[in-house]
Structures are given as C-alpha cells and as structure tokens.
Design a protein around this motif. Sequence first.
Motif, PDB file in Angstrom:
ATOM      1  N   MET A  85       1.243   1.853 -11.899  1.00  0.00           N
ATOM      2  CA  MET A  85       0.052   1.090 -11.546  1.00  0.00           C
ATOM      3  C   MET A  85      -1.202   1.877 -11.878  1.00  0.00           C
ATOM      4  O   MET A  85      -1.453   2.938 -11.293  1.00  0.00           O
ATOM      5  CB  MET A  85       0.089   0.742 -10.053  1.00  0.00           C
ATOM      6  CG  MET A  85      -1.068  -0.114  -9.589  1.00  0.00           C
ATOM      7  SD  MET A  85      -0.851  -0.688  -7.875  1.00  0.00           S
ATOM      8  CE  MET A  85      -0.920   0.877  -6.991  1.00  0.00           C
ATOM      9  N   VAL A  86      -1.971   1.373 -12.824  1.00  0.00           N
ATOM     10  CA  VAL A  86      -3.281   1.941 -13.125  1.00  0.00           C
ATOM     11  C   VAL A  86      -4.294   1.262 -12.216  1.00  0.00           C
ATOM     12  O   VAL A  86      -4.376   0.030 -12.173  1.00  0.00           O
ATOM     13  CB  VAL A  86      -3.643   1.704 -14.612  1.00  0.00           C
ATOM     14  CG1 VAL A  86      -5.143   1.864 -14.829  1.00  0.00           C
ATOM     15  CG2 VAL A  86      -2.885   2.665 -15.508  1.00  0.00           C
ATOM     16  N   THR A  87      -5.031   2.048 -11.451  1.00  0.00           N
ATOM     17  CA  THR A  87      -5.939   1.439 -10.482  1.00  0.00           C
ATOM     18  C   THR A  87      -7.056   2.400 -10.108  1.00  0.00           C
ATOM     19  O   THR A  87      -6.925   3.622 -10.223  1.00  0.00           O
ATOM     20  CB  THR A  87      -5.167   1.034  -9.209  1.00  0.00           C
ATOM     21  OG1 THR A  87      -6.074   0.474  -8.264  1.00  0.00           O
ATOM     22  CG2 THR A  87      -4.470   2.232  -8.580  1.00  0.00           C
ATOM     23  N   HIS A  88      -8.175   1.810  -9.641  1.00  0.00           N
ATOM     24  CA  HIS A  88      -9.264   2.587  -9.060  1.00  0.00           C
ATOM     25  C   HIS A  88      -9.237   2.497  -7.536  1.00  0.00           C
ATOM     26  O   HIS A  88      -9.996   3.192  -6.867  1.00  0.00           O
ATOM     27  CB  HIS A  88     -10.622   2.053  -9.541  1.00  0.00           C
ATOM     28  CG  HIS A  88     -10.921   2.362 -10.970  1.00  0.00           C
ATOM     29  ND1 HIS A  88     -10.873   1.415 -11.965  1.00  0.00           N
ATOM     30  CD2 HIS A  88     -11.278   3.520 -11.586  1.00  0.00           C
ATOM     31  CE1 HIS A  88     -11.186   1.972 -13.120  1.00  0.00           C
ATOM     32  NE2 HIS A  88     -11.444   3.241 -12.917  1.00  0.00           N
ATOM     33  N   ASP A  89      -8.415   1.611  -7.006  1.00  0.00           N
ATOM     34  CA  ASP A  89      -8.429   1.373  -5.570  1.00  0.00           C
ATOM     35  C   ASP A  89      -7.599   2.431  -4.854  1.00  0.00           C
ATOM     36  O   ASP A  89      -6.377   2.312  -4.731  1.00  0.00           O
ATOM     37  CB  ASP A  89      -7.913  -0.031  -5.253  1.00  0.00           C
ATOM     38  CG  ASP A  89      -8.273  -0.448  -3.842  1.00  0.00           C
ATOM     39  OD1 ASP A  89      -7.652   0.081  -2.902  1.00  0.00           O
ATOM     40  OD2 ASP A  89      -9.188  -1.266  -3.674  1.00  0.00           O
ATOM     41  N   VAL A  90      -8.265   3.454  -4.385  1.00  0.00           N
ATOM     42  CA  VAL A  90      -7.579   4.607  -3.810  1.00  0.00           C
ATOM     43  C   VAL A  90      -6.881   4.259  -2.503  1.00  0.00           C
ATOM     44  O   VAL A  90      -5.694   4.529  -2.324  1.00  0.00           O
ATOM     45  CB  VAL A  90      -8.573   5.765  -3.578  1.00  0.00           C
ATOM     46  CG1 VAL A  90      -7.872   6.930  -2.905  1.00  0.00           C
ATOM     47  CG2 VAL A  90      -9.198   6.202  -4.892  1.00  0.00           C
ATOM     48  N   HIS A  91      -7.601   3.650  -1.580  1.00  0.00           N
ATOM     49  CA  HIS A  91      -7.079   3.498  -0.232  1.00  0.00           C
ATOM     50  C   HIS A  91      -5.902   2.523  -0.169  1.00  0.00           C
ATOM     51  O   HIS A  91      -4.916   2.788   0.539  1.00  0.00           O
ATOM     52  CB  HIS A  91      -8.211   3.079   0.715  1.00  0.00           C
ATOM     53  CG  HIS A  91      -9.303   4.102   0.795  1.00  0.00           C
ATOM     54  ND1 HIS A  91      -9.110   5.336   1.375  1.00  0.00           N
ATOM     55  CD2 HIS A  91     -10.577   4.091   0.327  1.00  0.00           C
ATOM     56  CE1 HIS A  91     -10.236   6.042   1.274  1.00  0.00           C
ATOM     57  NE2 HIS A  91     -11.129   5.310   0.644  1.00  0.00           N
ATOM     58  N   GLU A  92      -5.961   1.422  -0.900  1.00  0.00           N
ATOM     59  CA  GLU A  92      -4.817   0.508  -0.928  1.00  0.00           C
ATOM     60  C   GLU A  92      -3.617   1.180  -1.582  1.00  0.00           C
ATOM     61  O   GLU A  92      -2.486   1.051  -1.120  1.00  0.00           O
ATOM     62  CB  GLU A  92      -5.180  -0.773  -1.681  1.00  0.00           C
ATOM     63  CG  GLU A  92      -4.058  -1.797  -1.753  1.00  0.00           C
ATOM     64  CD  GLU A  92      -3.659  -2.338  -0.379  1.00  0.00           C
ATOM     65  OE1 GLU A  92      -2.471  -2.699  -0.228  1.00  0.00           O
ATOM     66  OE2 GLU A  92      -4.507  -2.391   0.516  1.00  0.00           O
ATOM     67  N   SER A  93      -3.868   1.924  -2.642  1.00  0.00           N
ATOM     68  CA  SER A  93      -2.782   2.580  -3.362  1.00  0.00           C
ATOM     69  C   SER A  93      -2.076   3.624  -2.504  1.00  0.00           C
ATOM     70  O   SER A  93      -0.850   3.746  -2.527  1.00  0.00           O
ATOM     71  CB  SER A  93      -3.311   3.231  -4.644  1.00  0.00           C
ATOM     72  OG  SER A  93      -3.881   2.257  -5.490  1.00  0.00           O
ATOM     73  N   LEU A  94      -2.850   4.383  -1.733  1.00  0.00           N
ATOM     74  CA  LEU A  94      -2.251   5.410  -0.888  1.00  0.00           C
ATOM     75  C   LEU A  94      -1.309   4.812   0.156  1.00  0.00           C
ATOM     76  O   LEU A  94      -0.418   5.505   0.664  1.00  0.00           O
ATOM     77  CB  LEU A  94      -3.344   6.221  -0.186  1.00  0.00           C
ATOM     78  CG  LEU A  94      -4.148   7.180  -1.066  1.00  0.00           C
ATOM     79  CD1 LEU A  94      -5.290   7.805  -0.271  1.00  0.00           C
ATOM     80  CD2 LEU A  94      -3.261   8.261  -1.653  1.00  0.00           C
ATOM     81  N   GLU A  95      -1.478   3.525   0.459  1.00  0.00           N
ATOM     82  CA  GLU A  95      -0.623   2.869   1.449  1.00  0.00           C
ATOM     83  C   GLU A  95       0.700   2.391   0.854  1.00  0.00           C
ATOM     84  O   GLU A  95       1.654   2.162   1.593  1.00  0.00           O
ATOM     85  CB  GLU A  95      -1.360   1.675   2.064  1.00  0.00           C
ATOM     86  CG  GLU A  95      -2.582   2.053   2.883  1.00  0.00           C
ATOM     87  CD  GLU A  95      -2.243   2.947   4.069  1.00  0.00           C
ATOM     88  OE1 GLU A  95      -1.213   2.695   4.714  1.00  0.00           O
ATOM     89  OE2 GLU A  95      -2.997   3.895   4.333  1.00  0.00           O
TER      90      GLU A  95
END
Length: 273
Positions: free
Chosen positions: A203-213
């Motif tokens: 997953m390439v993403t800028h959304d840090v907080h959702e990704s960390l979950e």
Amino acid sequence: MSAPLPAEDILVDVSNVDFAYDKRPILSGINLRIPRGKLVAIMGGSGCGKTTLLRLIGGQLRPTGGQIRVAEHDLASLSRRDMYRLRRRVGMLFQFGALFTDLSVFENVAFPLREHTDLPEDMIRDLVLMKLHAVGLRGAHKLMPNELSGGMARRVALARAVALDPMLIMYDEPFAGLDPISLAVVGQLIRKLNDALGASSIMVTHDVHESLEIVDYIYFLSGGKVVAQGTPDEIRASTDPFVKQFVNAETDGPLPFHFPSDDYRKTLMEVRP
C-alpha cells in the motif's frame, strides 16, 4: 527491527534496485521484502518514487539495476506471455478507483473475470455478488459509477481488484480524497480482505495514522532510497528525524520545503541585462 524471514516466506523481493527516467535517477539501491500474507505500507513525500516502485513490481517498468522477484520469478527474465500470466495473480487498486465510467458496478467487477477466465455467466454472477457483498455493496450492483459516492466507488474498485483472488494486491493511495468515515471503512476492508484471501498487500499512502492501525510493516522512502523501516510499534517509538517529521507532520526536518536551487539572496542580487 524484526528478524529476517526465510526466503520461502517472501512473496516480493526487491534487491538493490535502481531506476531512472532517461538520466534522471528516481530510485537508488532499494531493498525491501513483502512477506506472504502480510500488509506492507510504503510511505514518503510526493515524488520520492513510491508509485514508480509499484510499477516496477507490477512489471510495467524495468529497473536500470538490481533484481525484482515476485513469487520466486525474476521479472527481468519473464517473457511477455509469462508476465501477463503472473499479472493475473496480482490485483491493483488505482488512485481514485479508476472505474470504467460506462459500465455498471456489476460489470466493473465482472470485467477481470470475463477477461481472464472462461467461467460461465452464472458463476461469474455469483462471484461478482460475493465480492460486492464483501465490501458491503451487493445492493448497489445496478448503479453506474456516477451514482456512487467517493467512498463507494473506492469499495467497488476494491471488489474488482480482488475479483480473481490475487496472491498480491497493490494499492496506490487508496485513501486519497476520502472523508474520515469512508477512509476508516476502506482501511478496515483492505485489512480484512488481505487476511481472508491469505494475500500479500503493498500500500502506497500518505495517510500515516490510518496505516499504522492496519499494516504489519512500513518502509519510508526519501530521495529515492529506503531511509527507515519497521513495524507500527517501532515507527511510533522511533527517534529517527525523518520518521518523526513524517509521522507528526512537522514542517521542519530532513524533508525540505524548498526544491534545491541556487542561493536565494545571490539570485536576487544578480545583475540583469
């Protein structure tokens, strides 16, 4: 950092990969591994080479150096026919979904099944409805893309990406443009579908907080290189300046605001003809 995994547990192995457009370097010495059954995020600032890396793993581009292996296949040695065969086992969720605008929700999800299989129509119907049910949109199968919200469209695109039960699913900015509720829904679907299919996901993403979950592991790119990596807990606890700046959205840090250029004061003082 986590202990190295045995080779047989690795689905995607990117080893010392370089890539350049003409003479402009984009990636340099990239090393990363995607374990079987895991969800891995690739993060970094805009223009650092994240989407280019996805294209290299998908075989759309060829590295200028290094090696990429997917399911133990060296991509550089595959014929076009073998590459297409391998791609049938890879699902892709494009940024903003990229649904076919003149096809209904049902027909969008049915498209890869009709393109890559010889299944009878009654079986295709059942599979499409199953995939749509998995993303909560079985009741929307008759709708057209222009009748969907942004979050619904992304979920339809997700159903299409997993239509063939891929071994590898790649996501290019799956959360872009979504409201907080839709973002959370899509994030949980990505995690649940990965686990249900036993697939590996990138997953390439800028959304840090959702990704960390939801992710199992994270690689950070900057300047075309892997500058940090770790599990969500390791990333949260990291004191690395780059990681801290990115995770906490700080304006000051290793990631500069200004694109490299000559000295500003000197440029202003230059004598013009």
